[in-house]
Design a protein around this motif. Structure first.
Motif, PDB file in Angstrom:
ATOM      1  N   LEU A   1      25.273  16.887 -28.806  1.00  0.00           N
ATOM      2  CA  LEU A   1      26.031  16.883 -30.052  1.00  0.00           C
ATOM      3  C   LEU A   1      25.915  18.240 -30.735  1.00  0.00           C
ATOM      4  O   LEU A   1      24.836  18.832 -30.786  1.00  0.00           O
ATOM      5  CB  LEU A   1      25.514  15.801 -30.992  1.00  0.00           C
ATOM      6  CG  LEU A   1      25.484  14.360 -30.470  1.00  0.00           C
ATOM      7  CD1 LEU A   1      25.082  13.411 -31.596  1.00  0.00           C
ATOM      8  CD2 LEU A   1      26.834  13.952 -29.899  1.00  0.00           C
TER       9      LEU A   1
ATOM     10  N   ASN B   1      19.569  13.673 -27.131  1.00  0.00           N
ATOM     11  CA  ASN B   1      20.574  14.670 -27.497  1.00  0.00           C
ATOM     12  C   ASN B   1      20.747  15.725 -26.423  1.00  0.00           C
ATOM     13  O   ASN B   1      21.771  16.401 -26.383  1.00  0.00           O
ATOM     14  CB  ASN B   1      20.239  15.331 -28.834  1.00  0.00           C
ATOM     15  CG  ASN B   1      21.454  16.025 -29.427  1.00  0.00           C
ATOM     16  OD1 ASN B   1      22.563  15.487 -29.387  1.00  0.00           O
ATOM     17  ND2 ASN B   1      21.254  17.222 -29.951  1.00  0.00           N
TER      18      ASN B   1
ATOM     19  N   MET C   1      33.786  11.252 -29.243  1.00  0.00           N
ATOM     20  CA  MET C   1      33.380  11.555 -30.617  1.00  0.00           C
ATOM     21  C   MET C   1      34.354  12.538 -31.261  1.00  0.00           C
ATOM     22  O   MET C   1      34.627  12.461 -32.462  1.00  0.00           O
ATOM     23  CB  MET C   1      31.962  12.108 -30.636  1.00  0.00           C
ATOM     24  CG  MET C   1      30.911  11.049 -30.313  1.00  0.00           C
ATOM     25  SD  MET C   1      29.213  11.602 -30.620  1.00  0.00           S
ATOM     26  CE  MET C   1      29.133  11.542 -32.411  1.00  0.00           C
TER      27      MET C   1
ATOM     28  N   TRP D   1      31.859  12.306 -37.936  1.00  0.00           N
ATOM     29  CA  TRP D   1      31.513  12.057 -36.542  1.00  0.00           C
ATOM     30  C   TRP D   1      31.159  10.588 -36.327  1.00  0.00           C
ATOM     31  O   TRP D   1      30.566   9.947 -37.181  1.00  0.00           O
ATOM     32  CB  TRP D   1      30.349  12.947 -36.122  1.00  0.00           C
ATOM     33  CG  TRP D   1      30.724  14.392 -36.078  1.00  0.00           C
ATOM     34  CD1 TRP D   1      30.511  15.326 -37.055  1.00  0.00           C
ATOM     35  CD2 TRP D   1      31.424  15.052 -35.029  1.00  0.00           C
ATOM     36  NE1 TRP D   1      31.020  16.534 -36.676  1.00  0.00           N
ATOM     37  CE2 TRP D   1      31.583  16.408 -35.433  1.00  0.00           C
ATOM     38  CE3 TRP D   1      31.919  14.660 -33.790  1.00  0.00           C
ATOM     39  CZ2 TRP D   1      32.219  17.357 -34.635  1.00  0.00           C
ATOM     40  CZ3 TRP D   1      32.561  15.597 -32.984  1.00  0.00           C
ATOM     41  CH2 TRP D   1      32.709  16.920 -33.412  1.00  0.00           C
ATOM     42  N   GLY D   2      31.538  10.086 -35.188  1.00  0.00           N
ATOM     43  CA  GLY D   2      31.250   8.701 -34.826  1.00  0.00           C
ATOM     44  C   GLY D   2      31.816   8.414 -33.459  1.00  0.00           C
ATOM     45  O   GLY D   2      32.259   9.323 -32.743  1.00  0.00           O
TER      46      GLY D   2
ATOM     47  N   LEU E   1      27.110   4.074 -30.970  1.00  0.00           N
ATOM     48  CA  LEU E   1      26.356   5.079 -30.222  1.00  0.00           C
ATOM     49  C   LEU E   1      24.862   4.787 -30.279  1.00  0.00           C
ATOM     50  O   LEU E   1      24.156   4.876 -29.263  1.00  0.00           O
ATOM     51  CB  LEU E   1      26.644   6.472 -30.775  1.00  0.00           C
ATOM     52  CG  LEU E   1      25.878   7.625 -30.131  1.00  0.00           C
ATOM     53  CD1 LEU E   1      26.156   7.709 -28.643  1.00  0.00           C
ATOM     54  CD2 LEU E   1      26.230   8.944 -30.827  1.00  0.00           C
ATOM     55  N   ILE E   2      24.359   4.427 -31.450  1.00  0.00           N
ATOM     56  CA  ILE E   2      22.934   4.136 -31.595  1.00  0.00           C
ATOM     57  C   ILE E   2      22.540   2.942 -30.738  1.00  0.00           C
ATOM     58  O   ILE E   2      21.503   2.951 -30.058  1.00  0.00           O
ATOM     59  CB  ILE E   2      22.593   3.898 -33.084  1.00  0.00           C
ATOM     60  CG1 ILE E   2      22.738   5.213 -33.862  1.00  0.00           C
ATOM     61  CG2 ILE E   2      21.184   3.337 -33.237  1.00  0.00           C
ATOM     62  CD1 ILE E   2      22.625   5.055 -35.363  1.00  0.00           C
TER      63      ILE E   2
ATOM     64  N   PHE F   1      24.426  12.023 -37.084  1.00  0.00           N
ATOM     65  CA  PHE F   1      23.771  11.001 -36.260  1.00  0.00           C
ATOM     66  C   PHE F   1      22.380  10.686 -36.801  1.00  0.00           C
ATOM     67  O   PHE F   1      21.986   9.520 -36.908  1.00  0.00           O
ATOM     68  CB  PHE F   1      23.679  11.476 -34.808  1.00  0.00           C
ATOM     69  CG  PHE F   1      22.778  10.644 -33.943  1.00  0.00           C
ATOM     70  CD1 PHE F   1      23.227   9.452 -33.400  1.00  0.00           C
ATOM     71  CD2 PHE F   1      21.468  11.040 -33.686  1.00  0.00           C
ATOM     72  CE1 PHE F   1      22.395   8.666 -32.604  1.00  0.00           C
ATOM     73  CE2 PHE F   1      20.633  10.270 -32.903  1.00  0.00           C
ATOM     74  CZ  PHE F   1      21.092   9.079 -32.357  1.00  0.00           C
ATOM     75  N   GLN F   2      21.620  11.707 -37.153  1.00  0.00           N
ATOM     76  CA  GLN F   2      20.277  11.502 -37.683  1.00  0.00           C
ATOM     77  C   GLN F   2      20.305  10.764 -39.018  1.00  0.00           C
ATOM     78  O   GLN F   2      19.427   9.935 -39.293  1.00  0.00           O
ATOM     79  CB  GLN F   2      19.561  12.841 -37.821  1.00  0.00           C
ATOM     80  CG  GLN F   2      19.158  13.453 -36.478  1.00  0.00           C
ATOM     81  CD  GLN F   2      18.441  14.780 -36.651  1.00  0.00           C
ATOM     82  OE1 GLN F   2      18.938  15.685 -37.329  1.00  0.00           O
ATOM     83  NE2 GLN F   2      17.277  14.900 -36.049  1.00  0.00           N
TER      84      GLN F   2
ATOM     85  N   MET G   1      28.751   5.476 -36.174  1.00  0.00           N
ATOM     86  CA  MET G   1      27.584   5.835 -35.365  1.00  0.00           C
ATOM     87  C   MET G   1      26.863   4.606 -34.822  1.00  0.00           C
ATOM     88  O   MET G   1      26.004   4.731 -33.942  1.00  0.00           O
ATOM     89  CB  MET G   1      26.599   6.652 -36.201  1.00  0.00           C
ATOM     90  CG  MET G   1      27.038   8.075 -36.484  1.00  0.00           C
ATOM     91  SD  MET G   1      26.999   9.111 -34.999  1.00  0.00           S
ATOM     92  CE  MET G   1      27.405  10.721 -35.733  1.00  0.00           C
TER      93      MET G   1
END
Length: 437
Positions: free
Chosen positions: A65, A60, A166, A176-177, A131-132, A73-74, A128
């Protein structure tokens, strides 16, 4: 309560069908079926960096973010961590894009276009997942930067694009994504770098041209290398889906040890259906298709100021000369809607940063349409038919809307700039065209 993780036995060698069934997703595209056994053989399980809280905090520092986005995200990461099947699928996506030996840019685009939708598993946080998966490539990117001696600040500047895309996703979906992930493959693959106002990628010049400069006058002319089909208006046949069955012509090129003969291309981006002959005593080849160039990309969010991007050109040449000294760069080039020469009739060069930027380049026609112009000016997902009801809150939006509604079409165009002409005044190529138009 039903468990969603695979059993210990199944987790050893699950098939892709097992994963599809477990995640309740429809059959994946054939591009996702390649290298499954290889990716699963390398699957590290809970040793993945995604399970390392310290890595997530450091990631991060790169993503930057805002609190709300990082919280979502978490939440998405927590879902991924809880599901072996989802971990395996995202590991496979990472493997296809960053580890497998086959991915070309085209294959990567196909893989991303067919990125699995996961609403049954991730709900509205499905955006997400890309991104992950991409974060699995961050350690490789950091290692590359260290090996090349590239400063950390360049990495941080380059990866600001994560938040750019994003924000686009948030405006469209309200959460968010990351939807537009194709461009970010270049960032995590360490192919694009932000240097000041602009971004750069080392690539072969894709345009089928040869560029000559006069030893006597310093004037420049680009010539088609032959075999390209143009319309009677000098644009590539098929531009904006328009074909010219009665007026098309094919460019030619011939060379001897003393001369070259071919169809010139004007600095405003039109091919001329009248070959010219250049004496090699006077005219020296400067650039041609396949030569290594710095492809230029313009980051969003800041004004395109002349002083800033000229400084960026100089800093980029120093950067690539220092960190990629094995690559000999011949010029700058790109293709973009910003290079549409029709903008010269819509905007004022004294007031428009876009036109000043465009006029620093020698334009080259390419097979293109107006999709990039419409999306970048009015919003992603919009098309020409949406222009009449699109926003008109800027001079560019109002002027372009009037132009399009009058029956015209915008278009993307390519352009190049030779290295020693970085500091030339904008309009240099138009003012120093090597032949009579």
């Amino acid at each position: 309560m039903k468990k969603h993780v695979l059993s210990k036995e199944a987790a050893i060698t699950p098939s892709l069908c097992d994963i599809e069934k477990s995640l309740n997703i429809r059959a994946l595209h054939e591009s996702w079926r390649a290298h499954w056994s290889d990716s699963q053989a390398s699957y590290p399980g809970r040793q993945m960096v995604l399970f390392d809280d310290a890595f997530i905090r450091e990631a991060n520092d790169v993503m930057r973010l805002p609190d709300e986005a990082f919280a979502q995200f978490q939440q998405a990461l927590s879902i991924v961590r809880s599901r072996e099947d989802l971990c395996r699928l995202l590991w496979h996506g990472y493997y296809l894009l960053f580890v497998a030996s086959t991915p070309s840019e085209k294959i990567s685009e196909i893989i991303i276009e067919n990125w699995p939708k996961l609403p049954d598993v991730m709900g509205n946080l499905t955006g997400m997942s890309g991104l992950i998966a991409f974060l699995l490539a961050l350690p490789r990117a950091r290692s590359f930067y260290r090996e090349k001696g590239i400063p950390q600040q360049v990495l941080l500047d380059t990866f600001t694009d994560i938040m750019v895309w994003m924000k686009h996703y948030y405006r469209k979906h309200g959460v968010w994504g990351l939807g537009e992930i194709c461009w970010l493959v270049h960032h995590f693959s360490c192919h694009v770098f932000s240097i000041g106002r602009l971004q750069y990628t080392l690539l072969p010049l894709p345009n089928n041209i040869k560029v000559y400069r006069s030893r006597k006058t310093g004037k420049v002319v680009a010539i088609s290398a032959g075999g390209d089909t143009y319309r009677s208006d000098g644009l590539v046949n098929g531009t904006n889906g328009i074909h010219d069955p009665l007026g098309t012509w094919v460019s030619t090129f011939t060379a001897t040890d003393k001369t070259v003969t071919g169809n010139p291309i004007t600095p405003a981006g039109r091919a001329v259906n009248k070959p010219v002959t250049l004496s090699l005593k006077e005219w020296e080849l400067q650039l041609q298709g396949g030569d290594t160039i710095l492809e230029v990309h313009i980051t969003e969010g800041r004004k395109l100021l002349l002083e800033q991007y000229i400084q960026s050109y100089h800093d980029a040449l120093a950067f690539f000369g220092r960190h990629f000294s094995d690559r000999s760069v011949k010029g700058f080039a790109t293709h973009t809607w910003l290079f549409d020469p029709q903008l010269r009739n819509l905007l004022s060069v004294e007031k428009s940063n876009i036109l000043k930027f465009q006029l620093g380049y020698y334009l080259v026609p390419i097979l293109a349409d107006d999709s990039q112009a419409i999306e970048r000016v009015y919003g992603f997902g919009l098309k020409t038919i949406d222009v009449p009801v699109a926003r008109r809150d800027t001079t560019l939006r109002r002027t372009m809307a009037d132009f399009v509604m009058a029956g015209n079409r915008m278009r993307s165009t390519a352009g190049f700039m030779l290295l020693d002409e970085v500091d030339k005044p904008y309009g240099f190529y138009s003012d120093n065209f090597g032949i009579d138009p």
